[in-house]
Motif scaffolding. Structure first.
Motif, PDB file in Angstrom:
ATOM      1  N   GLN A  12       0.821  -1.214   0.000  1.00  0.00           N
ATOM      2  CA  GLN A  12       0.000   0.000   0.000  1.00  0.00           C
ATOM      3  C   GLN A  12       0.854   1.262   0.000  1.00  0.00           C
ATOM      4  N   GLU A  13       1.982   1.211   0.675  1.00  0.00           N
ATOM      5  CA  GLU A  13       2.900   2.354   0.668  1.00  0.00           C
ATOM      6  C   GLU A  13       3.435   2.596  -0.738  1.00  0.00           C
ATOM      7  N   ALA A  14       3.806   1.530  -1.423  1.00  0.00           N
ATOM      8  CA  ALA A  14       4.321   1.660  -2.791  1.00  0.00           C
ATOM      9  C   ALA A  14       3.241   2.192  -3.728  1.00  0.00           C
ATOM     10  N   ILE A  15       2.030   1.686  -3.589  1.00  0.00           N
ATOM     11  CA  ILE A  15       0.924   2.180  -4.419  1.00  0.00           C
ATOM     12  C   ILE A  15       0.670   3.653  -4.140  1.00  0.00           C
ATOM     13  N   GLY A  16       0.729   4.042  -2.882  1.00  0.00           N
ATOM     14  CA  GLY A  16       0.546   5.444  -2.524  1.00  0.00           C
ATOM     15  C   GLY A  16       1.592   6.343  -3.155  1.00  0.00           C
ATOM     16  N   ILE A  17       2.820   5.905  -3.151  1.00  0.00           N
ATOM     17  CA  ILE A  17       3.900   6.678  -3.780  1.00  0.00           C
ATOM     18  C   ILE A  17       3.641   6.813  -5.277  1.00  0.00           C
ATOM     19  N   MET A  18       3.229   5.721  -5.907  1.00  0.00           N
ATOM     20  CA  MET A  18       2.954   5.773  -7.354  1.00  0.00           C
ATOM     21  C   MET A  18       1.797   6.713  -7.659  1.00  0.00           C
TER      22      MET A  18
END
Length: 67
Positions: A12-18
């Motif tokens: 979820q953190e990676a998706i948020g960054i994207m």
């Protein structure tokens, strides 16, 4: 960056960054451009029939769907 994980917090953190950086929208735009350019090149090579319409609809679905 090379980490493969099932950790939902990291995912979820990676998706948020994207999302924050606009990379998903950018990638979707690039994909649409590729499909549109490719379709213009090959469209005349297929007969105007149901199969061609389905192929075009499928290609459009792949790049237009919401993630």
């Amino acid at each position: 960056m090379n980490e493969h994980t099932d950790d939902q917090v990291k995912i979820q953190e990676a998706i948020g960054i994207m999302r924050e950086t606009g990379s998903l929208e950018y990638a979707a735009g690039v994909a649409k451009d590729i499909v549109n350019k490719a379709w213009k090149e090959i469209e005349s090579k297929f007969p105007d029939n149901d199969g061609r319409k389905k192929l075009k609809a499928f290609a459009s679905y792949l790049v237009d769907r919401d993630w």
